[in-house]
Design a protein around this motif. Sequence first.
Motif, PDB file in Angstrom:
ATOM      1  N   CYS A 246       0.823  -1.214   0.000  1.00  0.00           N
ATOM      2  CA  CYS A 246       0.000   0.000   0.000  1.00  0.00           C
ATOM      3  C   CYS A 246       0.853   1.258   0.000  1.00  0.00           C
ATOM      4  CB  CYS A 246      -0.930   0.010   1.210  1.00  0.00           C
ATOM      5  SG  CYS A 246      -1.994  -1.432   1.322  1.00  0.00           S
TER       6      CYS A 246
ATOM      7  N   THR B 143       2.318   1.794  -3.372  1.00  0.00           N
ATOM      8  CA  THR B 143       1.275   2.313  -4.252  1.00  0.00           C
ATOM      9  C   THR B 143       1.079   3.800  -4.013  1.00  0.00           C
ATOM     10  OG1 THR B 143       0.162   0.166  -4.272  1.00  0.00           O
ATOM     11  CG2 THR B 143      -1.148   2.074  -4.913  1.00  0.00           C
ATOM     12  N   ARG B 144       1.087   4.215  -2.745  1.00  0.00           N
ATOM     13  CA  ARG B 144       0.935   5.643  -2.459  1.00  0.00           C
ATOM     14  C   ARG B 144       2.115   6.436  -3.035  1.00  0.00           C
ATOM     15  NH1 ARG B 144      -0.475   9.054   3.111  1.00  0.00           N
ATOM     16  NH2 ARG B 144       0.186  11.065   2.252  1.00  0.00           N
TER      17      ARG B 144
ATOM     18  N   GLU C 237       1.315   9.568  -5.396  1.00  0.00           N
ATOM     19  CA  GLU C 237       1.803  10.921  -5.102  1.00  0.00           C
ATOM     20  C   GLU C 237       2.520  11.494  -6.322  1.00  0.00           C
ATOM     21  OE1 GLU C 237       1.694  12.781  -2.160  1.00  0.00           O
ATOM     22  OE2 GLU C 237       0.363  11.308  -1.224  1.00  0.00           O
TER      23      GLU C 237
ATOM     24  N   GLN D 260      -5.236  -0.272   1.751  1.00  0.00           N
ATOM     25  CA  GLN D 260      -4.922   0.594   0.611  1.00  0.00           C
ATOM     26  C   GLN D 260      -5.751   1.865   0.642  1.00  0.00           C
ATOM     27  OE1 GLN D 260      -2.474  -0.170  -2.454  1.00  0.00           O
ATOM     28  NE2 GLN D 260      -2.630   1.826  -1.492  1.00  0.00           N
TER      29      GLN D 260
ATOM     30  N   THR E   6      -3.896   5.587   1.462  1.00  0.00           N
ATOM     31  CA  THR E   6      -3.864   6.550   0.358  1.00  0.00           C
ATOM     32  C   THR E   6      -4.910   7.648   0.522  1.00  0.00           C
ATOM     33  OG1 THR E   6      -5.342   5.132  -0.949  1.00  0.00           O
ATOM     34  CG2 THR E   6      -2.974   4.911  -1.344  1.00  0.00           C
TER      35      THR E   6
ATOM     36  N   ARG F  18      -2.681   8.871   8.804  1.00  0.00           N
ATOM     37  CA  ARG F  18      -2.218   8.405   7.487  1.00  0.00           C
ATOM     38  C   ARG F  18      -0.865   9.031   7.152  1.00  0.00           C
ATOM     39  NH1 ARG F  18      -6.279  10.364   4.902  1.00  0.00           N
ATOM     40  NH2 ARG F  18      -7.478   8.482   5.308  1.00  0.00           N
TER      41      ARG F  18
ATOM     42  N   TYR G  86       2.905   7.325   6.777  1.00  0.00           N
ATOM     43  CA  TYR G  86       3.602   7.461   5.495  1.00  0.00           C
ATOM     44  C   TYR G  86       4.982   8.083   5.687  1.00  0.00           C
ATOM     45  CZ  TYR G  86       4.390   8.528   0.546  1.00  0.00           C
ATOM     46  OH  TYR G  86       4.909   8.599  -0.727  1.00  0.00           O
TER      47      TYR G  86
END
Length: 517
Positions: A399, A402-403, A407, A436, A440, A490, A494
Amino acid sequence: MPEDKKPNILIGAIDEGTSSARFLVFDVLHRKVIASHQIEIKQKYPHEGWVEQDPKEILTAVVECIRETIEKLKDLGKSVSDIKAVGITNQRETTLVWDKQTGEPLHNAIVWLDMRTTTTMEDVLDNIPNKTRNKNYLKPLCGLPMSPYFSALKIRWLIDNVPRVKQAVEAKRCAFGTVDTWLIYNLTKGQLHVTDVSNASRTMLMNIETLKWDPLLCKFFGIPQHILPEIKSSAEIYGLISNPNVLAGIPISGCVGDQQGALLGQLCLKPGQAKATYGTGCFLLYNTGNMKVDSTQGLITTVAYKIGKSSPIYALEGSVAVAGAALSWLRDNMELLSNITQSQNMAERVRCSGDVYFVPAFSGLYAPYWQQDARGVICGITEDTQQYHIIRAALEAVCFQTRDILEAMIKDSGTKLSTLQVDGGMTVNDLLMQLQADLTGINVVRPNMVETTALGAAILAGVGAGLIDINDVDASQVTKFSPLISDDERDLRYSKWKMAVERSMKWDCSTSLMTNN
């Protein structure tokens, strides 16, 4: 077209992926799989970082899948004559070479994730004018950064290191192709040596604007154009099948790389729509329409597809090398789980990852970092860490990667996505899909008919044979996952992921230095 008035048009799709070959027969307009068969393809690892497959095994598996699927069709009261066209979708960048006169492979297929060409790339970078070693030097021509990932460096390695290949090239008997080309060549008994624009765009040899083999690119890599296949659109009649006999006379009329096939199968036909496919790796494609967007954020500009004589559709793409492969590693190497399907239940035994972050950079990082020297790290381990935390961290790693790509896509396109459409084997994991969405901050939409990659090939075959209109394909029923955590949580998680990524960088280089000392 009203649903009840849509005809039942059956189209076959060959889906030759990294781990298996399949043949599926679709009722395309109603988005239904009528029959299918799948066979696993073995991977060979002759040296660390090398990944190969047997071209004959690939072909044999495809032919057997076709025969088995036809038998299943007969059991359903249908016949092979009901199949009106066949499309092909395939693992991309995987490189094959064979003898034009005998049809015999000259070497095992070098699979897309093979890293043997790292040293070849370093040699090629030395040829860049002014010794800048700029990995984006060729990007204006082909849309791609210099990477062992793409086919050109694999071809160069074969010419330099396999005498049979070099001799065949010099004798003008060598044929190169990605998996689609190899299959079409054999399905037509050597009559066709072709590829489509989506696969050709992954070689570093096709001009991203003219959609032709570029003499400057071929000269740069030292690859003669006579070994390359003819480039076609993704939807037109290439020729008729003559092998196996059960499909003799049926047209091959669609061809597309697997990730572009998934974009079509998800019906991401408008600029701004995006999909992610979760398998061995994870691949995100963002439709940019007829506009070729040059990424400044480490993404790839690629051809999504081209229908007949119409203008090409372009996409931005980001690739994650390790997605499902991380779970395979935890199963096979670490023995933390016995079956990948257990990952959801085991990860749900803990409420969170316990602040553990797993960067599965086993052979470097792909987009948006493009760091071949990165290696895997697991950060944040304490005396309380259990196997469940690490399994959950592996799911979160998919995940977070993927972010990273999303971005970059937002910065390149100037538009934030509200929805990410997903497909691939890993999407059956509801926890992964919820993670996910959480990590995101956007809605994740999973189609209930999950065979989107093969469906994309079938759609193109139907369009290429003049059997269907792409706008008449039924939209999919979906399951939606919405974010459940706050923006602050979140972003904090990240930021820690980015710290872990930093720790994975330049590891291979450091190891070499320590060894030399």
